[in-house]
Scaffold this motif. Structure first.
Motif, PDB file in Angstrom:
ATOM      1  N   MET A 391       0.829  -1.200   0.000  1.00  0.00           N
ATOM      2  CA  MET A 391       0.000   0.000   0.000  1.00  0.00           C
ATOM      3  C   MET A 391       0.861   1.248   0.000  1.00  0.00           C
ATOM      4  SD  MET A 391      -3.236  -0.644  -0.159  1.00  0.00           S
ATOM      5  CE  MET A 391      -3.726   1.023   0.267  1.00  0.00           C
ATOM      6  N   GLU A 392       1.991   1.193   0.672  1.00  0.00           N
ATOM      7  CA  GLU A 392       2.894   2.357   0.724  1.00  0.00           C
ATOM      8  C   GLU A 392       3.363   2.744  -0.672  1.00  0.00           C
ATOM      9  OE1 GLU A 392       7.166   3.671   2.757  1.00  0.00           O
ATOM     10  OE2 GLU A 392       6.366   1.635   3.024  1.00  0.00           O
ATOM     11  N   ARG A 393       3.726   1.756  -1.479  1.00  0.00           N
ATOM     12  CA  ARG A 393       4.188   2.037  -2.824  1.00  0.00           C
ATOM     13  C   ARG A 393       3.025   2.542  -3.691  1.00  0.00           C
ATOM     14  NH1 ARG A 393       8.567   0.004  -5.671  1.00  0.00           N
ATOM     15  NH2 ARG A 393       9.548   0.062  -3.609  1.00  0.00           N
ATOM     16  N   TRP A 394       1.854   1.965  -3.501  1.00  0.00           N
ATOM     17  CA  TRP A 394       0.672   2.380  -4.268  1.00  0.00           C
ATOM     18  C   TRP A 394       0.335   3.840  -3.999  1.00  0.00           C
ATOM     19  CZ3 TRP A 394      -5.020   0.371  -3.631  1.00  0.00           C
ATOM     20  CH2 TRP A 394      -5.695   0.495  -4.848  1.00  0.00           C
ATOM     21  N   ARG A 395       0.368   4.233  -2.730  1.00  0.00           N
ATOM     22  CA  ARG A 395       0.102   5.646  -2.383  1.00  0.00           C
ATOM     23  C   ARG A 395       1.142   6.571  -3.002  1.00  0.00           C
ATOM     24  NH1 ARG A 395      -0.821   3.256   2.796  1.00  0.00           N
ATOM     25  NH2 ARG A 395      -3.047   3.222   3.336  1.00  0.00           N
ATOM     26  N   LEU A 396       2.396   6.135  -2.978  1.00  0.00           N
ATOM     27  CA  LEU A 396       3.473   6.963  -3.510  1.00  0.00           C
ATOM     28  C   LEU A 396       3.291   7.204  -5.000  1.00  0.00           C
ATOM     29  CD1 LEU A 396       6.186   8.404  -3.128  1.00  0.00           C
ATOM     30  CD2 LEU A 396       7.315   6.187  -3.508  1.00  0.00           C
ATOM     31  N   VAL A 397       2.899   6.175  -5.727  1.00  0.00           N
ATOM     32  CA  VAL A 397       2.715   6.297  -7.177  1.00  0.00           C
ATOM     33  C   VAL A 397       1.653   7.338  -7.506  1.00  0.00           C
ATOM     34  CG1 VAL A 397       1.874   5.082  -9.232  1.00  0.00           C
ATOM     35  CG2 VAL A 397       3.515   3.965  -7.701  1.00  0.00           C
ATOM     36  N   TYR A 398       0.537   7.317  -6.771  1.00  0.00           N
ATOM     37  CA  TYR A 398      -0.577   8.224  -7.060  1.00  0.00           C
ATOM     38  C   TYR A 398      -0.532   9.514  -6.244  1.00  0.00           C
ATOM     39  CZ  TYR A 398      -2.664   4.657  -9.972  1.00  0.00           C
ATOM     40  OH  TYR A 398      -2.897   3.752 -10.982  1.00  0.00           O
ATOM     41  N   SER A 399       0.593   9.779  -5.614  1.00  0.00           N
ATOM     42  CA  SER A 399       0.745  11.051  -4.906  1.00  0.00           C
ATOM     43  C   SER A 399       1.054  12.196  -5.866  1.00  0.00           C
ATOM     44  CB  SER A 399       1.865  10.946  -3.852  1.00  0.00           C
ATOM     45  OG  SER A 399       3.129  10.719  -4.477  1.00  0.00           O
ATOM     46  N   HIS A 400       1.389  11.866  -7.095  1.00  0.00           N
ATOM     47  CA  HIS A 400       1.707  12.872  -8.117  1.00  0.00           C
ATOM     48  C   HIS A 400       0.437  13.203  -8.895  1.00  0.00           C
ATOM     49  CE1 HIS A 400       5.944  12.117  -7.230  1.00  0.00           C
ATOM     50  NE2 HIS A 400       5.671  10.817  -7.312  1.00  0.00           N
ATOM     51  N   LYS A 401       0.111  14.484  -8.977  1.00  0.00           N
ATOM     52  CA  LYS A 401      -1.153  14.932  -9.555  1.00  0.00           C
ATOM     53  C   LYS A 401      -0.937  15.698 -10.868  1.00  0.00           C
ATOM     54  CE  LYS A 401      -3.068  13.659  -5.604  1.00  0.00           C
ATOM     55  NZ  LYS A 401      -1.897  13.595  -4.735  1.00  0.00           N
ATOM     56  N   ILE A 402      -1.940  15.620 -11.739  1.00  0.00           N
ATOM     57  CA  ILE A 402      -1.952  16.382 -12.984  1.00  0.00           C
ATOM     58  C   ILE A 402      -2.695  17.683 -12.740  1.00  0.00           C
ATOM     59  CG2 ILE A 402      -2.682  16.393 -15.404  1.00  0.00           C
ATOM     60  CD1 ILE A 402      -2.620  13.321 -15.293  1.00  0.00           C
ATOM     61  N   ASN A 403      -2.068  18.796 -13.031  1.00  0.00           N
ATOM     62  CA  ASN A 403      -2.672  20.099 -12.773  1.00  0.00           C
ATOM     63  C   ASN A 403      -3.636  20.504 -13.888  1.00  0.00           C
ATOM     64  OD1 ASN A 403      -1.147  20.370 -10.415  1.00  0.00           O
ATOM     65  ND2 ASN A 403       0.555  21.297 -11.523  1.00  0.00           N
ATOM     66  N   PRO A 404      -4.694  21.251 -13.539  1.00  0.00           N
ATOM     67  CA  PRO A 404      -5.658  21.712 -14.561  1.00  0.00           C
ATOM     68  C   PRO A 404      -5.077  22.830 -15.414  1.00  0.00           C
ATOM     69  CG  PRO A 404      -6.231  22.594 -12.413  1.00  0.00           C
ATOM     70  CD  PRO A 404      -5.095  21.636 -12.183  1.00  0.00           C
ATOM     71  N   LEU A 405      -5.733  23.084 -16.537  1.00  0.00           N
ATOM     72  CA  LEU A 405      -5.315  24.147 -17.456  1.00  0.00           C
ATOM     73  C   LEU A 405      -6.347  25.263 -17.474  1.00  0.00           C
ATOM     74  CD1 LEU A 405      -4.171  22.056 -20.583  1.00  0.00           C
ATOM     75  CD2 LEU A 405      -2.902  22.565 -18.490  1.00  0.00           C
ATOM     76  N   ASN A 406      -5.922  26.435 -17.931  1.00  0.00           N
ATOM     77  CA  ASN A 406      -6.852  27.539 -18.144  1.00  0.00           C
ATOM     78  C   ASN A 406      -7.717  27.266 -19.377  1.00  0.00           C
ATOM     79  OD1 ASN A 406      -6.028  29.232 -15.995  1.00  0.00           O
ATOM     80  ND2 ASN A 406      -4.264  29.936 -17.189  1.00  0.00           N
TER      81      ASN A 406
END
Length: 495
Positions: A391-406
């Motif tokens: 679970m620790e590795r799974w959380r780490l993978v999805y801790s990176h987010k895609i930012n929205p655009l204008n």
């Protein structure tokens, strides 16, 4: 209408009719509502040709809001260097969040695949998709290219290698459907890589000559063998059943398609390229949109998917991911039937068939239980699993987010002397035809007004009228030669 379509591009035509009725107290036909939706959608998304000129603005906005994202835009060189127009050729995108997440995952496995674009400017969408800690899909990079060939796959994989820090000696693992050009590209760029072939596509090729479920079952038995002797036994069974089928399968090196010959470096024993098939199915509705709308459809899908997985992660507890926990429970159930003999030292002799997925296999689980029974410090069986399943590795993978655009009105205008124009329209090899004909087989008729007869058929029947009804049966729409013969027979009185 425009605001509603922008919020919900898939609004049903029936809903458009109802909104007109409520707002204006006017009833409109279904066809009028459909045409209104098409016009509004074009105003919201822009047409297919005009969006190519905005690609530089879009890529600049994407990079500025997601620093570290890789975008490569390649244009065709014109015959005249002073020409202000440059035709679009390719675009590659690897979002920084997906790049970081895949590197954090630590599972060196990617599925490669291509899918047709469906707009007026056809091309191919190339994708690289991994498998996350819960054995779910994890898209990494995508591109739109002119066609699927050695040049486009080499270009795509070179950029992917740069993003993922893959060198020529990288011991990476790819799985593909052996599309045109991909085998040569992988071999040229990654000679040390393990390249698996999707077993489903091997079977599709195999059943063209060797039909029946028995061949399919034998193929799967060979592919799921976990040891070389077990694989050889399964191949011998196929040979005894059909020597030609054995010879056909023997021409494909086993290191590409059977678990008994996999290196294990990928921490996965997948035999199918399902990760790419699943991804392509999820973005299929975006492949007929204008190019920027297609790219935005993919980006928004990726954002939604990350959010969906995070919601699942919040509800989970325990050391391992849900899928890994299920697999380990199955392993424990099977291991309870194994016999273990301890030699009194560091070794245990266990009977049974092993598996490879970097979870404790049945042998290991049985040996660990025996070790615990003899006073050894074992701890939880889950703690012996590979970190990629935690679970620790799974959380780490999805801790990176895609930012929205204008919105598009707020994009910075990139002022350059050249303008990007759409590629030339051309029918690609293997592209499915979408030409539709009516009941009379004539192009241009529609099912609502077509009566099922063509002008040619009616004229030919009239020419032979008054002699025999069989002459009309011999006349077919669009078959001028047969119609002429039918008329002649009627005149001779022989019909």
């Amino acid at each position: 209408m425009l605001d509603q379509l922008e919020e919900n591009p898939d609004i049903p035509v029936r809903a458009v009719q109802e909104q007109f009725q409520r707002k204006y107290s006017v009833g409109i036909s279904r066809m009028k509502a459909y045409r209104a939706k098409v016009i509004a959608k074009k105003n919201v998304e822009g047409d297919h040709a005009s969006q190519y000129s905005l690609l530089r603005d879009y890529t600049n906005e994407l990079i500025s809001k997601n620093p570290g994202t890789t975008v490569k835009l390649e244009l065709e060189l014109g015959k005249n260097p002073e020409d202000q127009e440059r035709q679009f050729r390719r675009i590659y995108i690897c979002l920084v969040a997906l790049k970081k997440g895949f590197k954090a995952l630590g599972r060196d496995l990617l599925g490669l695949d291509g899918a047709f674009m469906k707009g007026p400017f056809p091309g191919q969408m190339l994708t690289a998709v991994g498998v996350d800690s819960n054995n779910g899909i994890y898209p990494v990079a995508y591109a739109i290219v002119e066609s699927e060939n050695l040049s486009s796959w080499t270009w795509f994989l070179e950029l992917l290698a740069s993003d993922l820090d893959l060198g020529i000696n990288s011991n990476f693992t790819f799985i593909s459907d052996r599309q045109k050009g991909i085998l040569q590209a992988v071999t040229r760029l990654f000679p040390c890589a393990e390249h698996r072939y999707c077993l489903r596509h091997i079977y599709e090729n195999m059943r063209g000559t060797f039909k029946g479920d028995l061949y399919k079952n034998m193929l799967w038995k060979c592919a799921t063998a976990t040891t070389v002797p077990e694989f050889q036994t399964a191949m011998d069974e196929l040979k005894a059943f059909n020597k030609k089928a054995h010879l056909w399968l023997s021409k494909i090196p086993p290191l590409h398609w059977t678990r008994s010959h996999f290196s294990g470096r990928a921490v996965s024993d997948v035999l199918l390229n399902n990760m790419c098939e699943r991804y392509n199915g999820n973005v299929i509705e975006g492949r007929d949109k204008p190019i920027i709308s297609t790219l935005e459809y993919i980006r928004e899908y990726l954002i939604r998917r990350i959010v969906t997985v995070l919601k699942v992660i919040e509800k989970c507890d325990g050391l391992l991911t849900p899928r890994a926990t299920e697999m380990l429970e199955e392993i424990k159930k099977d291991a309870s039937h194994y016999h273990v003999q301890w030699n009194g030292g560091e070794y245990y002799e266990v009977s049974g068939k092993p598996i490879h997925a970097r979870l404790p296999c049945r042998h290991a689980v049985a040996a660990l239980w025996c070790m615990a029974a003899n006073g050894g410090r074992v701890g939880a069986i889950e703690s012996w699993a590979h970190p990629v399943h935690t679970m620790e590795r799974w959380r780490l993978v999805y801790s990176h987010k895609i930012n929205p655009l204008n919105g598009r009105a707020l994009w910075t205008k990139i002022e350059l002397p050249t303008i990007i124009t759409p590629p030339k329209h051309h029918n690609q090899v293997g592209r499915p035809k979408k030409l539709r004909k009516s009941k009379c087989k004539q192009i241009g008729h529609n099912s609502r007004t077509c009566k099922g007869k063509s002008t040619t058929a009616r004229t030919s029947v009239k020419a032979g009228s008054g002699t025999s009804s069989k002459a009309g049966k011999g006349v077919k729409a669009g078959k001028g030669v047969k119609a002429a013969k039918g008329v002649k027979a009627a005149k001779d009185g022989k019909a």
